[in-house]
Design a protein around this motif. Sequence first.
Motif, short mmCIF file in Angstrom:
data_model
loop_
_atom_site.label_atom_id
_atom_site.label_comp_id
_atom_site.label_asym_id
_atom_site.label_seq_id
_atom_site.Cartn_x
_atom_site.Cartn_y
_atom_site.Cartn_z
N HIS A 55 0.86 -1.18 0.00
CA HIS A 55 0.00 0.00 0.00
C HIS A 55 0.89 1.23 0.00
CE1 HIS A 55 -2.98 2.96 1.07
NE2 HIS A 55 -3.94 2.05 1.00
N VAL A 219 -14.30 5.60 5.79
CA VAL A 219 -13.14 4.70 5.64
C VAL A 219 -12.75 4.30 7.06
CG1 VAL A 219 -10.72 4.53 4.98
CG2 VAL A 219 -12.36 5.63 3.45
N SER A 222 -10.30 -2.16 9.29
CA SER A 222 -10.83 -3.46 8.89
C SER A 222 -9.90 -4.56 9.39
CB SER A 222 -10.94 -3.53 7.36
OG SER A 222 -11.06 -4.86 6.94
N ALA A 225 -8.91 -6.76 6.57
CA ALA A 225 -7.81 -6.28 5.75
C ALA A 225 -6.48 -6.53 6.43
CB ALA A 225 -7.99 -4.78 5.47
N TYR A 234 -7.43 -0.12 6.31
CA TYR A 234 -8.64 0.71 6.34
C TYR A 234 -9.37 0.53 5.01
CZ TYR A 234 -7.00 2.88 10.60
OH TYR A 234 -6.59 3.08 11.89
N ARG A 235 -10.70 0.38 5.11
CA ARG A 235 -11.51 0.15 3.91
C ARG A 235 -12.81 0.95 3.98
NH1 ARG A 235 -10.82 -6.31 2.48
NH2 ARG A 235 -8.64 -6.15 1.88
N TRP A 236 -13.37 1.15 2.80
CA TRP A 236 -14.67 1.79 2.65
C TRP A 236 -15.73 0.97 3.36
CZ3 TRP A 236 -16.31 6.34 0.76
CH2 TRP A 236 -17.67 6.49 0.48
N PHE A 290 -10.82 3.18 -1.10
CA PHE A 290 -10.46 1.85 -0.61
C PHE A 290 -11.67 0.92 -0.55
CE2 PHE A 290 -7.30 4.63 1.83
CZ PHE A 290 -6.43 4.63 0.76
N LEU A 294 -7.43 -1.36 -3.29
CA LEU A 294 -7.03 -1.42 -1.89
C LEU A 294 -5.61 -0.96 -1.64
CD1 LEU A 294 -8.68 -4.86 -1.06
CD2 LEU A 294 -9.67 -2.56 -0.92
#
Length: 451
Positions: A55, A219, A222, A225, A234-236, A290, A294
Amino acid sequence: MPVVNPYLVGNYAPVTTEETVTDLPVSGTLPSVLRGRYLRNGPNPLAPPEPSTYHWFTGEGMVHGIRLEEGRAAWYRNRWVRSADVAAALGEQPHPGPVVDGMDFAANTNVIAHAGRTYAIVEAGARPYELTAELETVGASDFQGTLPGGYTAHPKRDPQTGELHAISYYWGWGNQVQYTVVGADGRVRRVVDIPVGGLVSVHDMSLTTRYAVIYDLPVVFSAEALMEGFAFPYRWSDDYPSRVGLLPLEGGADDVTWCDVEPCYVFHPMNAYDEDGSVVVDLVRHPKMFASHLNGPDEGPPVLERWHIDPIAAKVTTEVVDDRPQEFPRVDERVVGRTHRFGYSAALRDRQQDEVGFDVGSDLLKHDLKAGTTEARHVRGGAGEAVFVPENATAAEDDGYVLSLVYDNERDASDLLVLHAQDFTGEPVAVVHLPVRVPFGFHGNWAPDGT
Ligand SMILES: [Fe+2]
């Protein structure tokens, strides 16, 4: 087919050496007001990462600096920030410091000068790292024992008081973010913990003369993740409500006015100000973040919008100011929190249509928000964030210089471009030619002597 991670190739690719170069070649004439350091931070992984999970936000920080004085470019330096892991990997002694919760990270997102010190800074729980004026690591910093935890990459300096206002987040704090004010003396004078609806990622904030603006957008941390090996977990979230909060500057958590907004993500506001009891913010709005991409920020075109936040009605109205994809918005630092007329940003290429294929800044943009016009200056190899330096302390807004690190793809090296802001598309005032490449990275600042 091997996975190609766009943040590891082209001018995103990390450099492998640290350089110290003096008396750099300059085209044109460097203005005498430029006495200080242009500083910029960005991720530069020490060891080749796994492309499928790397990332962009997680590479070890490398700070680049160019010292300008008396019309010459005195030096260029680049240095990795020495977290314990970076020091060990380089075979050096560690730089002990007040790391908290084991969150020791080579801060990679921004670099600021404050109260006579230089700090590399990052979000999500890690401490700032203090650097010397020549970018050597001093150690992790808690602002002389006054910072409770981690910090942020995007404090806002009030131009009247010289104080740094910040919203920080860290999943280990639970459902809250933290507002801090660092005084002009470099010590935290105020801390307010603010409850939010989850383990949210808040990249930046806005400041006005009355409020700190909190971007509580979907966001969130997670665990899935993290388990899958993503270093920035971190994700939507479709379930997390989107809202902005107005915290009165000397108020408490109960004083925040929350206003719902349509789901979106904001990394970077350009600037905010008070107007007739409401708050006006110009910002770059991403439609999502995200959710499906990702490994980096790439979820549809980020556009420049103006938001009117009405704390009485608790309503936000939005309008598109400029619909070309762009990022890294900045203003003259003297108007932070005050009405601005001009802003500068970097346009993004369309990854699908450009055979180079990466979303670097293809143009530098200058927005005149009063006239409703935008000038675009094409930069062949890609431009980074623009930083404005006034001609002098009392010069009018936009009377000064725009500095940006640009990539010269023919030379495979970078230049520091110095434009007069009022001749944005004309001949550069000066160009400092670096002997090496500066990978596309994140944020920087002009640190004039004496700051
Ligand atoms: Fe940022």
